[in-house]
Design an enzyme around this catalytic site. Structure first.
Site, PDB file in Angstrom:
ATOM      1  N   ASP A   1     -11.582  -1.013  -1.436  1.00  0.00           N
ATOM      2  CA  ASP A   1     -11.454  -2.061  -0.427  1.00  0.00           C
ATOM      3  C   ASP A   1     -11.837  -3.429  -0.966  1.00  0.00           C
ATOM      4  OD1 ASP A   1     -14.126  -1.253  -0.613  1.00  0.00           O
ATOM      5  OD2 ASP A   1     -14.564  -1.675   1.483  1.00  0.00           O
TER       6      ASP A   1
ATOM      7  N   ARG B   1     -17.168   7.413   8.343  1.00  0.00           N
ATOM      8  CA  ARG B   1     -16.511   7.878   7.115  1.00  0.00           C
ATOM      9  C   ARG B   1     -16.227   9.369   7.248  1.00  0.00           C
ATOM     10  NH1 ARG B   1     -17.258   5.293   1.970  1.00  0.00           N
ATOM     11  NH2 ARG B   1     -18.164   3.595   3.182  1.00  0.00           N
TER      12      ARG B   1
ATOM     13  N   ASP C   1     -14.466  -4.911  -1.992  1.00  0.00           N
ATOM     14  CA  ASP C   1     -15.680  -5.668  -1.660  1.00  0.00           C
ATOM     15  C   ASP C   1     -16.698  -5.604  -2.797  1.00  0.00           C
ATOM     16  OD1 ASP C   1     -16.359  -3.005  -1.300  1.00  0.00           O
ATOM     17  OD2 ASP C   1     -17.475  -3.337   0.562  1.00  0.00           O
ATOM     18  N   ARG C   2     -16.457  -4.739  -3.784  1.00  0.00           N
ATOM     19  CA  ARG C   2     -17.331  -4.666  -4.959  1.00  0.00           C
ATOM     20  C   ARG C   2     -16.540  -5.026  -6.201  1.00  0.00           C
ATOM     21  NH1 ARG C   2     -19.821   0.796  -5.946  1.00  0.00           N
ATOM     22  NH2 ARG C   2     -17.918   1.630  -5.035  1.00  0.00           N
TER      23      ARG C   2
ATOM     24  N   HIS D   1     -22.576  -4.769  -5.050  1.00  0.00           N
ATOM     25  CA  HIS D   1     -22.376  -5.527  -3.814  1.00  0.00           C
ATOM     26  C   HIS D   1     -23.128  -6.841  -3.974  1.00  0.00           C
ATOM     27  CE1 HIS D   1     -20.338  -2.748  -1.069  1.00  0.00           C
ATOM     28  NE2 HIS D   1     -21.063  -1.777  -1.585  1.00  0.00           N
TER      29      HIS D   1
ATOM     30  N   LYS E   1     -15.653   0.206   9.047  1.00  0.00           N
ATOM     31  CA  LYS E   1     -16.818  -0.657   8.908  1.00  0.00           C
ATOM     32  C   LYS E   1     -16.755  -1.682  10.033  1.00  0.00           C
ATOM     33  CE  LYS E   1     -17.111  -0.268   3.853  1.00  0.00           C
ATOM     34  NZ  LYS E   1     -17.130  -0.999   2.565  1.00  0.00           N
TER      35      LYS E   1
ATOM     36  N   SER F   1     -13.383   2.817   1.458  1.00  0.00           N
ATOM     37  CA  SER F   1     -13.920   2.203   0.249  1.00  0.00           C
ATOM     38  C   SER F   1     -13.436   2.944  -0.998  1.00  0.00           C
ATOM     39  CB  SER F   1     -15.444   2.152   0.324  1.00  0.00           C
ATOM     40  OG  SER F   1     -15.995   1.457  -0.766  1.00  0.00           O
ATOM     41  N   HIS F   2     -14.377   3.530  -1.751  1.00  0.00           N
ATOM     42  CA  HIS F   2     -14.048   4.189  -3.014  1.00  0.00           C
ATOM     43  C   HIS F   2     -13.824   5.685  -2.854  1.00  0.00           C
ATOM     44  CE1 HIS F   2     -18.371   4.624  -2.369  1.00  0.00           C
ATOM     45  NE2 HIS F   2     -18.266   5.766  -3.039  1.00  0.00           N
TER      46      HIS F   2
ATOM     47  N   ASP G   1     -13.268  -2.025  -6.385  1.00  0.00           N
ATOM     48  CA  ASP G   1     -13.171  -0.717  -5.733  1.00  0.00           C
ATOM     49  C   ASP G   1     -12.040  -0.752  -4.709  1.00  0.00           C
ATOM     50  OD1 ASP G   1     -14.403  -2.312  -3.813  1.00  0.00           O
ATOM     51  OD2 ASP G   1     -15.829  -0.771  -3.184  1.00  0.00           O
TER      52      ASP G   1
END
Length: 465
Positions: free
Chosen positions: A257, A13, A259-260, A342, A117, A107-108, A255
């Site tokens: 990507d 990141r 995933d949440r 998650h 990832k 992500s966020h 979010d």
């Protein structure tokens, strides 16, 4: 080259191009192939060295992904390019195809960031202790000396997995027979705007009894409306307002990507991720009685209580997806949930997927006449502070100060992840250090708002000196 500031505990990141650029992505791609295939080189397609990659909507994603692919091919691997996708679509690809994978997303994080990832075949997480440190060191060496080419170079194949992903998820939760629901979805200009129409809408599969009201479905990595981080209350305001305006049954926020997934009820009130964890756990236990449910140590104490009441076995773990995924596989847990929204499923290769959690919520609501507020009330037993960050230079010293301050009232404590203190008044607190910033993170829960607030305020006074 030292990449320790870029390669974190769970992923890569950083700011593009200051910290992460295409030359670094190329080196990481080469190192990734070395590590996941045990040092083989030059095996090409004949040797079975194949990986799958995808990227989110950030403008820098395609270039970084292609550079990563170039590095992988230099070491003899062939690359399956899935193109645009959410992180859980990449996990699906890894499991569905049985290949190691790399997802390009931050992500966020704000627009100037990007990241990677990575996972082994079947979405097995790669963390600092399970290969990420080796990838970091090899990539750093390649940046210093150059990437040696294998005896055979791999090739590239483009695939579209969106329909297969949607079909797989629909096969896990049947929404066709639920009562009609109106659902506002805030994609935050992230990948939910790509996956929600496919899974919950009718763009690739037959329509469901869902009236989807879209908010910010346009893919835009500059996030023009608000940051795609629904953990921050300010980023939920538009969703909450819209749910009330249109009289929706609930709202969902993804979010960047996707995933949440965060949930708000018909009144626009946020539903605690701990309550969602308990709700989904009960549903999974109905299908697999007696199974293990994973919860991290800062989810509500209501979660293990409810799991036990429904015949399941709760197992507590530290915070972080690589730890949770590893422990889920070790104990064959059917489901796992985190305070950060998650949610992990055995049926999804033990990986996290916000979409599948959202589908469980929709099914729980649509299978009976009650409101979401009424359903989740039984899962919300305690008052929680939420996570509170404090900037602290001497993190170990402040944690020791918390230990001392609460010692006269401590009934038990542990150091599974930071310091968790159970107090004689029924409240508990956890304080733990950030891996990347000079922060201490505090979470407090109590039997009442008053008890929780008193414990929270006392702990913050100690932490902040």
């Amino acid at each position: 080259m030292d990449l320790s500031a870029l390669v974190k505990a769970y992923d890569v990141r950083g700011v593009v191009p200051d910290q992460l650029d295409e030359s670094i992505a190329r080196a990481i791609g080469a190192a990734f192939v070395d590590v996941v295939f045990g040092g083989q080189t030059g095996a090409g397609t004949a040797g079975g060295m194949r990986i799958v990659i995808a990227h989110d909507m950030r403008e820098t994603g395609p270039g970084l992904a292609r550079a990563f692919a170039e590095g992988a091919m230099m070491r003899g691997a062939s690359v399956v390019e899935a193109g645009l996708g959410s992180t859980d679509l990449l996990y699906f690809a890894s499991g569905h195809l049985g290949l190691p994978g790399a997802m390009f997303t931050a992500s966020h994080n704000p627009a100037q960031y990007n990241g990677i990832k990575m996972c082994r075949a079947n979405a097995v997480a790669i963390g600092v202790d399970t290969g990420l440190r080796d990838i970091r060191e090899r990539a750093g060496a390649y940046l210093d000396t150059g990437i040696p080419a294998g005896s055979a170079s791999g090739d590239v194949e483009q695939v579209d997995l969106l329909t297969a992903y949607a079909e797989y998820l629909r096969g896990l939760v049947d929404l066709a027979g639920i009562r009609p629901l109106k659902v506002v979805v805030d994609a935050g200009n992230g990948m939910g705007g790509y996956t929600v129409p496919a899974v919950l809408g009718d763009t690739v599969l037959p329509a469901l009894p869902l009236d989807i009201v879209p908010l910010y479905f346009e893919l835009d990595g500059t996030f023009p409306n608000h940051e795609a981080n629904p953990l921050e209350p300010a980023n939920l305001v538009d969703l909450q307002r819209r749910v009330v305006e249109v009289g929706a049954d609930l709202g969902l926020a993804f979010d960047g990507d996707a995933d949440r997934c965060f949930v708000v009820d018909a009144d626009g009130a946020p539903v605690s991720p701990s309550a969602i964890t308990a709700l989904v756990a009960v549903r999974e236990l109905a299908k697999a009685p007696g199974s293990v449910i994973i919860h991290n140590l800062i989810t509500s104490h209501a979660v293990p209580e409810i799991v036990a009441e429904h015949g399941g076995r709760p197992v507590r773990t530290r915070v972080g997806h690589s730890f949770i995924k590893a422990q889920m596989a070790e104990v064959d847990a059917v489901f796992g949930g985190e305070h950060s929204a998650h949610y992990y499923f055995r049926d999804f290769w033990f990986a996290d997927t916000g979409m599948l959690a959202a589908m469980h919520v929709l099914a729980a609501l649509g299978e009976q006449p009650r409101t979401l507020t009424e359903i989740t009330a039984e899962f919300a037993r305690y008052a929680a502070s939420g996570e509170i960050n404090s900037t602290v230079r001497d993190q170990p010293g402040r944690i020791d100060a918390v230990r001392s301050a609460f010692a006269p009232r401590t009934s038990s404590l542990d150091e599974l992840d930071g310091l968790t203190v159970e107090l004689s008044d029924g409240s508990w607190l956890n304080v733990r250090a950030s891996n990347t910033e000079p922060l201490l993170r505090l979470n407090v829960e109590g039997p009442t708002d008053e008890v929780m607030a008193a414990t929270r305020d006392e702990a913050l006074a100690v932490i902040r000196g």
